[in-house]
Scaffold this motif. Structure first.
Motif, short mmCIF file in Angstrom:
data_model
loop_
_atom_site.label_atom_id
_atom_site.label_comp_id
_atom_site.label_asym_id
_atom_site.label_seq_id
_atom_site.Cartn_x
_atom_site.Cartn_y
_atom_site.Cartn_z
N VAL A 106 6.42 -3.98 -2.34
CA VAL A 106 6.48 -3.26 -0.85
C VAL A 106 6.32 -4.39 0.30
N GLY A 107 6.47 -5.52 -0.51
CA GLY A 107 6.38 -6.67 0.45
C GLY A 107 5.33 -6.98 1.62
N PRO A 121 -0.30 -7.56 2.54
CA PRO A 121 0.77 -6.58 1.97
C PRO A 121 0.46 -5.31 2.26
N GLY A 122 1.43 -4.64 2.26
CA GLY A 122 1.40 -3.26 2.84
C GLY A 122 1.06 -2.27 1.70
N THR A 123 -0.30 -2.74 1.01
CA THR A 123 -0.68 -1.85 -0.22
C THR A 123 -1.79 -0.97 -0.06
N ILE A 179 -1.49 -7.42 -4.85
CA ILE A 179 -1.94 -6.75 -6.10
C ILE A 179 -2.02 -7.70 -7.32
N ILE A 180 -3.17 -7.42 -8.10
CA ILE A 180 -3.12 -8.44 -9.20
C ILE A 180 -2.42 -8.34 -10.28
N VAL A 181 -1.71 -9.33 -10.84
CA VAL A 181 -0.65 -9.15 -11.80
C VAL A 181 -0.84 -10.42 -12.86
N ALA A 229 4.14 -8.59 -2.17
CA ALA A 229 2.94 -8.09 -2.29
C ALA A 229 1.96 -8.59 -3.39
N ARG A 230 2.42 -9.67 -3.96
CA ARG A 230 1.57 -10.09 -5.05
C ARG A 230 1.19 -11.58 -4.25
#
Ligand SMILES: Cc1cc2nc3c(=O)[nH]c(=O)nc-3n(C[C@H](O)[C@H](O)[C@H](O)COP(=O)(O)OP(=O)(O)OC[C@H]3O[C@@H](n4cnc5c(N)ncnc54)[C@H](O)[C@@H]3O)c2cc1C
Length: 433
Positions: free
Chosen positions: A231-232, A360-362, A377-379, A396-397
């Motif tokens: 989502v950027g 981030p748009g999260t 976001i954690i990946v 987004a990460r």
């Protein structure tokens, strides 16, 4: 109603100018564009009106600075519903003109995005990507080519970070002049050729608690065996006192667009990230003095101040915070809190803001996946989140640098990881042939 006279003052490389022009076009209004980077007379016309930034839009001589959608609609005399209807009508017409042989009722002029139908809501997709930017589009290329039933959902396909980029500066293989939207449309069209579907809708919330993941949009719920979140990231919306009032009249966010207005002037640059340092360096080529205010003791990540330390017209202030922007017709002063927490007022002609960096748009994800304290976001290396079958990537990460090529690479990795998850493979399967 008579047609309004519309003039858009723009500059080369200005993303908000692109937004204004796209909106006017979508709503069916013709306008005269005056590029102030190319034509000095247009630049001078802005200066005469004490305008120091682009876009500046005149609608029957009433001024709109920056991209202010509501104000534009108000001055054009159109409601949200009329604007949406005009956009849909223009998109349908553009599509019919471009490809009369195709039957789809596309929601977008390039014919890639379609409305959400009952078929979409009844399907269980192998992979759904939330976001159709370079991350989501690239994931769709790899997933669809890997024979996953793939759906891309995007709420505003022409408003993502790449989509509003006026000119691609660097993307491997792109040597010609190309806009971000053109590059993105190529990626999406490639994914569509492999069988991916694209719908335009806003993902409002998700439920990842069961094996089949649920993605909630206004039209209903979309179901997926795996999900990629791309989502950027965008600039945050909280404003400094005076920021809104003086946007385009001394407050700017883009040196490429507006540096020329500050030739031999004094400006403040506020921020602690790579972008702020880069912008201060660009401004130092135009301005008499550049005062860089860094809110904390250190700059963020890999940002490197040494490029500025040797410049005689750059002053660096660590632990200085911007409190207020003041002026009459345009910016004249800023109020700052210095490193001793004492208030000072400085004379400046302009302020360039790079404060929050990108966020981030999260938020819509809530606790569905683990995010860090800024919402990234954690990946892991395979772009797996803490939830089985849910992947994330692109802006987004947390990445050391935000670039389309990195987002596209993330999309590829995540799609191969999703394929492994859906087909229950022990290893990732590369697509060499
Ligand atoms: C001015 C500028 C110039 C740049 N130039 C370059 C360049 O030359 N080369 C380069 O490599 N990089 C460039 N970049 C960086 C690049 O654009 C980004 O790193 C890249 O676009 C990030 O890709 P993404 O897919 O993660 O996010 P985005 O491109 O932002 O796409 C995210 C998409 O997700 C959608 N979305 C968001 N939330 C939701 C939701 N809830 N529901 C549905 N959809 C949603 C958005 O509408 C958007 O379309 C530039 C950036 C800027 C600002």
């Amino acid at each position: 109603m008579s047609k309004p006279e519309i003039i858009v003052y723009s500059s080369t490389g200005c993303p908000h100018c692109e937004k204004v022009k796209a909106a006017l076009k979508d709503w069916g209004f013709e306008y005269e564009e005056r590029n102030a980077s190319i034509h000095k007379e247009y630049f001078d016309q802005l200066r005469e009106r004490k305008i120091m930034g682009t876009p500046a839009t005149l609608i029957n001589d009433k001024l709109v600075l920056g991209f202010q959608e509501k104000k534009l609609k108000r001055l054009l005399g159109i409601t949200d519903e009329q604007a949406a209807a005009a956009a849909a009508q223009n998109a349908a017409k553009a599509k019919a003109d471009a490809a009369p042989e195709k039957e789809e009722t596309a929601a977008d002029s390039d014919g890639i995005f379609k409305p959400v139908t009952a078929d979409v809501l009844n399907e269980v997709y192998d992979l759904v990507t939330i976001g159709g930017g370079p991350a989501g589009a690239s994931a769709a290329v790899y997933a669809a080519r890997g024979k996953l039933k793939t759906l891309v959902i995007d709420k505003a396909p022409k408003a993502g970070t790449l989509a509003i980029t006026h000119k691609i500066a660097n993307y491997p293989g792109v040597r010609e002049e190309l806009t971000g939207l053109e590059l993105l449309t190529r990626m999406q069209a490639q994914a569509k050729d492999f069988g991916a579907e694209f719908v335009r809708s806003n993902v409002l919330s998700v439920d990842f608690t069961e094996e089949i993941k649920k993605i909630n949009i206004a039209e209903g719920t979309i179901q997926a065996k795996s999900v990629f979140i791309g989502v950027g990231a965008k600039a945050p919306s909280s404003k400094i006192t005076g920021e809104e009032e003086f946007t385009g009249r001394g407050v700017s966010y883009c040196s490429t667009c507006d540096a020329a207005f500050y030739q031999d002037r004094v400006v403040a640059v506020v921020g602690d990230n790579e972008e702020a340092i880069h912008e201060a360096e660009v401004l130092s080529k135009y301005c008499k003095t550049v005062k860089l205010l860094i809110p904390l003791a250190q700059v963020k990540g890999d940002a490197d101040l040494s490029v500025l330390e040797s410049k005689p017209n750059v002053e660096i202030y660590k632990r200085y915070r911007l409190k207020e922007i003041q002026g009459t017709d345009s910016v004249e002063k800023i109020v700052i809190l210095d490193d001793q927490k004492a208030q000072q007022t400085w004379d400046v002609d302009g302020v360039f803001l790079y404060l929050g960096g990108m966020m981030p748009g999260t938020d819509f994800l809530k606790d569905a996946v683990n995010r860090d304290d800024e919402g990234y976001i954690i990946v892991d290396d395979y772009l797996r989140t803490n939830v089985d079958g849910v992947f994330a990537g692109g802006d987004a990460r947390r990445t050391p640098i935000k670039q389309a090529v990195l987002s596209a690479a993330d999309g590829a990795i995540a799609a191969l990881s999703a394929e492994q998850h859906v087909n229950k493979r022990s290893k990732l399967r590369p697509q060499y042939s």
